[in-house]
Design an enzyme around this catalytic site. Structure first.
Site, PDB file in Angstrom:
ATOM      1  N   PRO A   4      -5.123   8.817  -1.648  1.00  0.00           N
ATOM      2  CA  PRO A   4      -5.814   9.536  -2.622  1.00  0.00           C
ATOM      3  C   PRO A   4      -5.678  11.254  -3.053  1.00  0.00           C
ATOM      4  O   PRO A   4      -4.952  11.710  -1.864  1.00  0.00           O
ATOM      5  CB  PRO A   4      -7.331   9.490  -1.341  1.00  0.00           C
ATOM      6  CG  PRO A   4      -6.863   8.827  -1.008  1.00  0.00           C
ATOM      7  CD  PRO A   4      -5.305   8.638  -1.034  1.00  0.00           C
ATOM      8  N   GLY A   5      -5.542  11.371  -3.443  1.00  0.00           N
ATOM      9  CA  GLY A   5      -5.073  12.764  -4.307  1.00  0.00           C
ATOM     10  C   GLY A   5      -3.731  13.773  -4.801  1.00  0.00           C
ATOM     11  O   GLY A   5      -2.880  14.527  -4.751  1.00  0.00           O
ATOM     12  N   GLU A   8       4.405   9.132 -17.049  1.00  0.00           N
ATOM     13  CA  GLU A   8       5.328  10.342 -16.921  1.00  0.00           C
ATOM     14  C   GLU A   8       6.083  10.776 -15.842  1.00  0.00           C
ATOM     15  O   GLU A   8       7.121  10.910 -16.249  1.00  0.00           O
ATOM     16  CB  GLU A   8       4.088  10.961 -16.468  1.00  0.00           C
ATOM     17  CG  GLU A   8       3.318  11.332 -16.962  1.00  0.00           C
ATOM     18  CD  GLU A   8       1.809  10.345 -18.311  1.00  0.00           C
ATOM     19  OE1 GLU A   8       1.470  10.575 -18.874  1.00  0.00           O
ATOM     20  OE2 GLU A   8       1.909   9.561 -17.263  1.00  0.00           O
ATOM     21  N   LEU A  13      -9.236  -5.331 -36.067  1.00  0.00           N
ATOM     22  CA  LEU A  13      -8.964  -6.440 -37.007  1.00  0.00           C
ATOM     23  C   LEU A  13     -10.411  -7.272 -36.272  1.00  0.00           C
ATOM     24  O   LEU A  13     -10.612  -8.803 -37.191  1.00  0.00           O
ATOM     25  CB  LEU A  13      -7.612  -6.939 -37.185  1.00  0.00           C
ATOM     26  CG  LEU A  13      -7.689  -6.317 -37.521  1.00  0.00           C
ATOM     27  CD1 LEU A  13      -5.899  -6.704 -37.405  1.00  0.00           C
ATOM     28  CD2 LEU A  13      -7.306  -6.069 -39.153  1.00  0.00           C
ATOM     29  N   THR A  37      -4.563  -3.191  -5.220  1.00  0.00           N
ATOM     30  CA  THR A  37      -4.605  -4.221  -5.584  1.00  0.00           C
ATOM     31  C   THR A  37      -4.896  -6.115  -4.445  1.00  0.00           C
ATOM     32  O   THR A  37      -3.178  -5.347  -3.267  1.00  0.00           O
ATOM     33  CB  THR A  37      -3.809  -5.042  -6.598  1.00  0.00           C
ATOM     34  OG1 THR A  37      -3.859  -3.515  -7.797  1.00  0.00           O
ATOM     35  CG2 THR A  37      -3.771  -5.906  -6.971  1.00  0.00           C
ATOM     36  N   GLU A  92       9.635  -5.910 -10.150  1.00  0.00           N
ATOM     37  CA  GLU A  92       8.315  -4.936 -10.130  1.00  0.00           C
ATOM     38  C   GLU A  92       8.192  -4.381 -11.439  1.00  0.00           C
ATOM     39  O   GLU A  92       7.106  -5.032 -12.112  1.00  0.00           O
ATOM     40  CB  GLU A  92       8.074  -3.974  -9.313  1.00  0.00           C
ATOM     41  CG  GLU A  92       6.542  -3.517  -8.915  1.00  0.00           C
ATOM     42  CD  GLU A  92       5.852  -3.266  -8.074  1.00  0.00           C
ATOM     43  OE1 GLU A  92       4.247  -2.470  -7.818  1.00  0.00           O
ATOM     44  OE2 GLU A  92       7.020  -2.062  -6.998  1.00  0.00           O
ATOM     45  N   ALA A 134       0.619  -1.157  -0.064  1.00  0.00           N
ATOM     46  CA  ALA A 134       0.668  -0.077  -0.235  1.00  0.00           C
ATOM     47  C   ALA A 134       0.500   1.133   0.003  1.00  0.00           C
ATOM     48  O   ALA A 134       1.517   2.067   1.100  1.00  0.00           O
ATOM     49  CB  ALA A 134      -1.204   0.014   0.885  1.00  0.00           C
ATOM     50  N   SER A 156       1.993   9.918  -8.318  1.00  0.00           N
ATOM     51  CA  SER A 156       3.314   8.287  -8.414  1.00  0.00           C
ATOM     52  C   SER A 156       4.221   8.861  -7.510  1.00  0.00           C
ATOM     53  O   SER A 156       5.798   7.828  -6.729  1.00  0.00           O
ATOM     54  CB  SER A 156       3.366   7.819  -9.425  1.00  0.00           C
ATOM     55  OG  SER A 156       2.447   7.751 -10.301  1.00  0.00           O
ATOM     56  N   ARG A 176     -12.033 -15.498 -41.325  1.00  0.00           N
ATOM     57  CA  ARG A 176     -13.524 -14.521 -41.829  1.00  0.00           C
ATOM     58  C   ARG A 176     -13.359 -13.960 -43.319  1.00  0.00           C
ATOM     59  O   ARG A 176     -11.729 -13.918 -43.514  1.00  0.00           O
ATOM     60  CB  ARG A 176     -13.307 -13.093 -41.071  1.00  0.00           C
ATOM     61  CG  ARG A 176     -13.081 -13.792 -38.981  1.00  0.00           C
ATOM     62  CD  ARG A 176     -15.010 -13.722 -39.670  1.00  0.00           C
ATOM     63  NE  ARG A 176     -15.100 -14.144 -37.809  1.00  0.00           N
ATOM     64  CZ  ARG A 176     -16.639 -15.202 -37.246  1.00  0.00           C
ATOM     65  NH1 ARG A 176     -17.039 -15.378 -37.982  1.00  0.00           N
ATOM     66  NH2 ARG A 176     -15.849 -15.948 -36.361  1.00  0.00           N
TER      67      ARG A 176
END
Length: 391
Positions: free
Chosen positions: A138-139, A379, A349, A168, A254, A134, A142, A280
């Site tokens: 909020p707000g 970013e 496709l 997650t 990670e 964790a 990164s 197809r």
């Protein structure tokens, strides 16, 4: 069923031995029996059952790299790659399992005390304990140095206040590694971040409802809240104030795992599309005979081959203990963007079939975009890359 057509090509990947390939087939067989038939139902229910985690643990598919003294198999990172790739082939919603095994557990293995390792790692392996990390709040963006969750030491405890968002495994997690600010205000924030091990029964801890998401709907995600949460000082992970350093050490793996998962998704979408267009017709001829479609397929195949070659090289270097943080950040940024770009082409496709919610291509198209935010938004990652190349 998960296709077995590609397994022979895996033998050309230098880091995979015969033992890895045998393990890969064993895990593939397990998933075909225990995950693939139930995946649609898990999506409808919005969650992966704990019983599946237990089956993974019972069969040795959780954290196999952990040392034997704590119940693991002590095997190399190549097995983690195999597990992540096969889970991703089934669906992105199983990504929380890789996070548990190859993102959260390594923190405890590297920085935990003997007591912490003995308490938690065996349960990581058996699936009796589900974990989360964790950090995002909020707000905030990164930039982890800006976190506002505080942990103030008092009478042998840390008193934690704050909130974490978009976590997650957050809804079901039994244990969370929580990044907190432990330094006084006059201490530089980069030196004031610490990591705490917080159990789900901690007084003052609560979680919000499980998020209803546009993608990865059965991968549980939730907000976490700390209101004077009481955490024993013995739950400090590593040294106080070293949290940001620990995070940076673990970001290489990670971000590598994120790139590995996305190249698998790109390859899977490519093969789904190839199989579709061969069946197809358009303007009175097979779609695979249309020049424009051939051009698109050539572009997609080239992107995937470039990405796969790059990733496999980084996997080998990571297994050799090399510092490839910049290169891994490049891979994470480029491959997540590439897989998103490929998903749009593959959906196009598929024509109208690409809009059907029960089609695997639709699911993958839906699940891809958020991966550009994982482990740091594009970013932020680009800023780190420019700094690391001396710009």
């Amino acid at each position: 069923m998960i296709s077995t057509m590609m397994i022979n090509k895996d033998s050309s990947r230098s880091f995979l031995t015969e033992e890895h390939l045998f393990f890969k087939q064993s895990f593939r067989d397990f998933l075909n029996k225990e995950a693939v038939p139930f995946y649609d139902q898990w999506e409808k229910e919005g969650g992966i059952p704990h019983s599946f985690w237990k089956k993974l643990g019972d069969n040795g598919f959780l954290c196999p790299w952990i040392d034997t003294e704590f119940g693991g198999l002590g095997i190399d990172f190549g097995y983690s790659v195999v597990l992540a790739e096969e889970l991703e082939t089934v669906g992105r919603d199983l990504g929380g399992i890789s996070l548990h095994s190859d993102v959260v557990a390594p923190y405890i293995s590297s920085f935990g005390t003997i007591d912490q390792k003995q308490k938690y790692l065996p349960k990581f392996i058996t699936g009796d304990l589900i974990s989360a990390v964790a950090m995002l709040e909020p707000g905030l963006d990164s930039e982890l140095a800006n976190i506002q969750t505080t942990a103030i030491k008092k009478d042998g405890y840390y008193i934690v206040n704050g909130a974490k968002t978009c976590i997650t495994n957050g809804f079901k997690a039994d244990l969370m590694i929580v990044a907190c600010k432990t330094a006084l205000d006059d201490v530089p924030s980069y030196d004031g971040i610490s990591l705490l091990l917080i159990d789900n029964d901690t007084p003052g801890f609560s979680r919000g409802r499980k998020f209803e998401k546009g993608g990865q709907v059965s991968s549980d995600t939730a907000d976490l809240f700390f209101d004077d949460a009481i955490v024993p000082v013995g739950n400090l992970l590593g040294e106080e104030g070293k949290g940001l350093s620990y995070i940076m050490q673990k970001l290489q793996q990670e971000r590598l795992m994120c790139a590995i998962q996305n190249i698998v998704t790109a390859k899977d979408m490519f093969h789904l599309t190839m199989n579709h267009i061969k069946e197809r017709e358009a303007f009175g001829k097979k779609k695979n005979q249309c020049k424009n479609i051939q051009f698109t397929i050539a572009e997609v195949a080239t992107d995937i081959q470039l990405g796969r070659t790059f990733i496999d090289d980084l996997i080998c270097k990571h297994m050799d203990g090399e510092n490839i943080f910049t290169e891994v950040s490049m891979a994470k940024y480029w491959i997540t963007e590439m897989s998103k770009r490929i998903s749009e082409k593959c959906m196009q496709l598929h024509d109208a079939y690409g809009t059907m919610s029960n089609y695997k291509i639709t699911r993958k198209y839906r699940d891809i975009p958020v991966t550009t935010i994982y482990t740091g938004s594009d970013e932020i990652v680009k800023i780190l890359i420019t700094k690391n190349i001396g710009f």
